[in-house]
Design a protein around this motif. Structure first.
Motif, PDB file in Angstrom:
ATOM      1  N   LEU A   1       4.373  -7.700   8.814  1.00 14.51           N
ATOM      2  CA  LEU A   1       5.395  -7.213   7.855  1.00 14.51           C
ATOM      3  C   LEU A   1       5.274  -5.672   7.759  1.00 14.51           C
ATOM      4  O   LEU A   1       4.315  -5.142   7.705  1.00 14.51           O
ATOM      5  N   GLY A   2       6.481  -5.574   7.365  1.00 18.82           N
ATOM      6  CA  GLY A   2       6.761  -3.871   7.208  1.00 18.82           C
ATOM      7  C   GLY A   2       7.828  -3.483   6.075  1.00 18.82           C
ATOM      8  O   GLY A   2       8.584  -4.432   5.688  1.00 18.82           O
ATOM      9  N   HIS A   3       7.724  -2.329   5.814  1.00 18.30           N
ATOM     10  CA  HIS A   3       8.811  -1.892   4.853  1.00 18.30           C
ATOM     11  C   HIS A   3       9.422  -0.569   5.689  1.00 18.30           C
ATOM     12  O   HIS A   3       8.987  -0.360   6.789  1.00 18.30           O
ATOM     13  N   PRO A   4      10.577  -0.390   5.116  1.00 25.23           N
ATOM     14  CA  PRO A   4      11.668   0.432   5.854  1.00 25.23           C
ATOM     15  C   PRO A   4      11.393   2.039   5.756  1.00 25.23           C
ATOM     16  O   PRO A   4      12.072   2.840   6.606  1.00 25.23           O
TER      17      PRO A   4
ATOM     18  N   TYR B   1       2.954  -2.430 -10.579  1.00 27.69           N
ATOM     19  CA  TYR B   1       3.832  -2.695  -9.579  1.00 27.69           C
ATOM     20  C   TYR B   1       5.145  -2.367  -9.910  1.00 27.69           C
ATOM     21  O   TYR B   1       6.199  -2.100  -9.213  1.00 27.69           O
ATOM     22  N   ALA B   2       5.431  -2.029 -11.284  1.00 26.45           N
ATOM     23  CA  ALA B   2       6.933  -1.554 -11.685  1.00 26.45           C
ATOM     24  C   ALA B   2       7.104  -0.379 -11.162  1.00 26.45           C
ATOM     25  O   ALA B   2       8.248   0.154 -11.190  1.00 26.45           O
ATOM     26  N   ASP B   3       6.112   0.483 -10.708  1.00 23.01           N
ATOM     27  CA  ASP B   3       6.469   1.849 -10.238  1.00 23.01           C
ATOM     28  C   ASP B   3       6.737   1.785  -8.587  1.00 23.01           C
ATOM     29  O   ASP B   3       6.923   3.010  -8.136  1.00 23.01           O
ATOM     30  N   LEU B   4       6.669   0.769  -8.132  1.00 19.76           N
ATOM     31  CA  LEU B   4       6.973   0.380  -6.516  1.00 19.76           C
ATOM     32  C   LEU B   4       8.143  -0.166  -6.418  1.00 19.76           C
ATOM     33  O   LEU B   4       8.902  -0.871  -6.983  1.00 19.76           O
ATOM     34  N   GLU B   5       8.741   0.185  -5.115  1.00 21.38           N
ATOM     35  CA  GLU B   5       9.877  -0.652  -4.581  1.00 21.38           C
ATOM     36  C   GLU B   5       9.729  -1.976  -4.232  1.00 21.38           C
ATOM     37  O   GLU B   5       8.555  -2.367  -3.602  1.00 21.38           O
ATOM     38  N   PRO B   6      10.747  -2.638  -4.536  1.00 20.09           N
ATOM     39  CA  PRO B   6      10.604  -4.282  -4.279  1.00 20.09           C
ATOM     40  C   PRO B   6      10.400  -4.235  -2.685  1.00 20.09           C
ATOM     41  O   PRO B   6       9.580  -5.555  -2.460  1.00 20.09           O
ATOM     42  N   SER B   7      10.887  -3.690  -1.857  1.00 20.01           N
ATOM     43  CA  SER B   7      10.743  -3.943  -0.452  1.00 20.01           C
ATOM     44  C   SER B   7       9.291  -3.828   0.010  1.00 20.01           C
ATOM     45  O   SER B   7       8.819  -4.411   1.032  1.00 20.01           O
ATOM     46  N   LEU B   8       8.538  -3.235  -0.800  1.00 17.63           N
ATOM     47  CA  LEU B   8       6.935  -3.315  -0.621  1.00 17.63           C
ATOM     48  C   LEU B   8       6.344  -4.265  -1.000  1.00 17.63           C
ATOM     49  O   LEU B   8       5.440  -4.782  -0.712  1.00 17.63           O
ATOM     50  N   LEU B   9       6.729  -4.679  -2.459  1.00 24.31           N
ATOM     51  CA  LEU B   9       6.044  -5.450  -3.264  1.00 24.31           C
ATOM     52  C   LEU B   9       5.995  -6.906  -2.559  1.00 24.31           C
ATOM     53  O   LEU B   9       5.027  -7.622  -2.404  1.00 24.31           O
ATOM     54  N   GLY B  10       7.202  -7.308  -1.900  1.00 29.46           N
ATOM     55  CA  GLY B  10       7.146  -8.498  -1.482  1.00 29.46           C
ATOM     56  C   GLY B  10       6.462  -8.498  -0.391  1.00 29.46           C
ATOM     57  O   GLY B  10       5.904  -9.633  -0.084  1.00 29.46           O
ATOM     58  N   ARG B  11       6.290  -7.753   0.699  1.00 27.27           N
ATOM     59  CA  ARG B  11       5.595  -7.610   1.812  1.00 27.27           C
ATOM     60  C   ARG B  11       4.049  -7.841   1.354  1.00 27.27           C
ATOM     61  O   ARG B  11       3.435  -8.687   2.203  1.00 27.27           O
ATOM     62  N   VAL B  12       3.720  -7.016   0.733  1.00 23.46           N
ATOM     63  CA  VAL B  12       2.225  -7.123   0.447  1.00 23.46           C
ATOM     64  C   VAL B  12       1.925  -8.618  -0.167  1.00 23.46           C
ATOM     65  O   VAL B  12       0.945  -9.304   0.052  1.00 23.46           O
ATOM     66  N   GLU B  13       2.512  -9.150  -1.091  1.00 28.92           N
ATOM     67  CA  GLU B  13       2.585 -10.582  -1.861  1.00 28.92           C
ATOM     68  C   GLU B  13       2.540 -11.479  -0.696  1.00 28.92           C
ATOM     69  O   GLU B  13       1.560 -12.314  -0.513  1.00 28.92           O
ATOM     70  N   GLU B  14       3.221 -11.420   0.336  1.00 28.73           N
ATOM     71  CA  GLU B  14       3.369 -12.234   1.401  1.00 28.73           C
ATOM     72  C   GLU B  14       2.237 -12.507   2.166  1.00 28.73           C
ATOM     73  O   GLU B  14       1.783 -13.292   2.673  1.00 28.73           O
TER      74      GLU B  14
END
Length: 286
Positions: free
Chosen positions: A202-205, A264-277
Motif C-alpha cells: 500500500l502507499g500514499h501519493p 494521528y490528528a496531525d497526519l493526512e488521512p491518506s497515510l493514516l488509512g494505509r498504515v492501519e490497513e
C-alpha cells in the motif's frame, strides 16, 4: 588567566585544592528551574520531566528556544553548585492517557508482545520514525516489527530473502504510489511474482513522507511544489527558510517536523488509512 572549566572533572576540586570536594544535593526538576548540564555545558530551563525507554529524562530549553533531553540524576549545576535532579513533586498526579497517539484505546499494564513472524516494511528512516511516533504503542502490544526497506527498488530482492508465507506476512508502505509511477510498476511486478495473499503493498501519493504531516504543523497552508532538478527535501527546507546545505540540515529539518506531530490528528488521512490497513493485515489470525 582564563581556564577551561570542563577540561577536567568539575567536581574533583573547588578553586582551592584544599577545599573539600562539593557534594551534590538533590533538587526537584520543577518546570522553569534553570540548570547547566556539566558534560555538554548546555544551560536551559526545565520544560518537563518524562519517562523514555524505562528511565526518567529531563528536557531543557535554552534562550533560543532550542531543547535537549538528558537523563535525570547527577551531572547538573544550579546556581554554581552540583545537584542531582530528581522527579518533581506534584500534588495531584495527572490522569493517565486513555488513548495512544494513533487514537487506539490504551491497554492497561500491557507488556510488549514477542515479535510476530510477520513484518511491516517502510522505505526509509523518516517513514519508520513517523510510524513509531504515532503507532509505536500499538505495534508493541501487537508484536509487530517495522523494518527499513531502503527504497522500493529493493522490494523484490528483500521478499525473495524473506520468503513470505502463512504466519510470515509482509505489509509494505511505499512512497509516491500513484498510477503510472515507477513505484506502481515495481509493485505490480512484485505482486505478480508473490501471489497467495501473504504480501500487501500500500502507499500514499506523496513524494516524501514529510508531506504526510499536515502542513499547518510547520506554519504552511500547503506543502510547496518544488521545481524539477531540485532535490525535494532541500527545496522544502529552502522554502521554510531553514538551513539546507547538507544531509545534517535534512536530518535536523525532519527532526523539527517530526517534533510537531502529537498524534494521528496531525497526519493526512491518506497515510493514516494505509498504515492501519497494513497493521490489520500483518496481525490477522489465519
Amino acid at each position: 588567566m582564563s581556564s577551561d572549566r570542563y577540561s577536567q572533572d568539575v567536581l574533583a576540586s573547588g578553586p582551592h585544592p584544599s577545599v573539600r570536594r562539593p557534594t551534590s544535593r538533590p533538587v526537584a526538576a520543577e518546570r522553569g528551574l534553570v540548570v547547566e548540564e556539566v558534560m555538554s555545558g548546555w544551560v536551559g530551563a526545565v520544560t518537563r520531566v518524562e519517562k523514555s525507554g524505562g528511565m526518567h529524562v529531563v528536557v531543557l530549553e535554552d534562550r533560543a528556544g532550542r531543547t535537549r533531553t538528558f537523563s535525570l540524576g547527577p551531572g547538573f549545576w544550579v546556581d554554581g553548585a552540583p545537584v542531582t535532579l530528581t522527579p518533581p513533586v506534584t500534588s495531584t498526579a495527572p490522569a493517565a492517557p486513555t488513548r495512544t497517539a494513533s487514537g487506539s484505546r490504551v491497554v492497561a499494564d500491557a507488556r510488549a508482545r514477542v515479535a510476530r513472524g510477520s513484518r511491516i516494511w517502510v522505505e526509509g528512516r523518516h517513514d519508520a520514525e513517523l510510524v513509531e511516533k504515532v503507532w509505536g504503542d500499538d505495534l508493541r502490544v501487537e508484536g509487530v516489527v517495522v523494518e527499513l526497506l531502503e527504497g522500493v527498488d529493493n522490494l523484490e530482492e528483500a521478499l525473495v530473502d524473506f520468503k513470505p508465507s502463512k504466519g510470515r506476512r509482509v505489509g509494505v508502505l511505499v512512497d509516491h504510489l500513484v498510477p503510472g509511477s515507477k513505484e506502481q510498476r515495481i509493485t505490480d511486478e512484485v505482486l505478480r511474482r508473490f501471489p497467495g495473499g501473504n504480501v500487501k503493498v500500500l502507499g500514499h501519493p506523496y513524494v516524501d513522507v514529510w508531506q504526510a504531516v499536515r502542513p499547518q504543523r510547520v506554519g504552511l497552508d500547503a506543502w510547496p511544489v518544488i521545481d524539477r532538478g531540485t532535490e525535494w527535501k532541500y527545496g522544502i527546507l529552502q522554502r521554510l527558510g531553514w538551513p539546507a546545505e547538507n544531509q545534517t540540515d535534512v536530518a535536523l529539518g525532519w527532526k523539527k517536523i517530526l517534533g510537531t506531530v502529537r498524534s494521528y490528528a496531525d497526519l493526512e488521512p491518506s497515510l493514516l488509512g494505509r498504515v492501519e490497513e497494513l497493521i490489520d493485515f500483518v496481525t490477522v489470525t489465519d
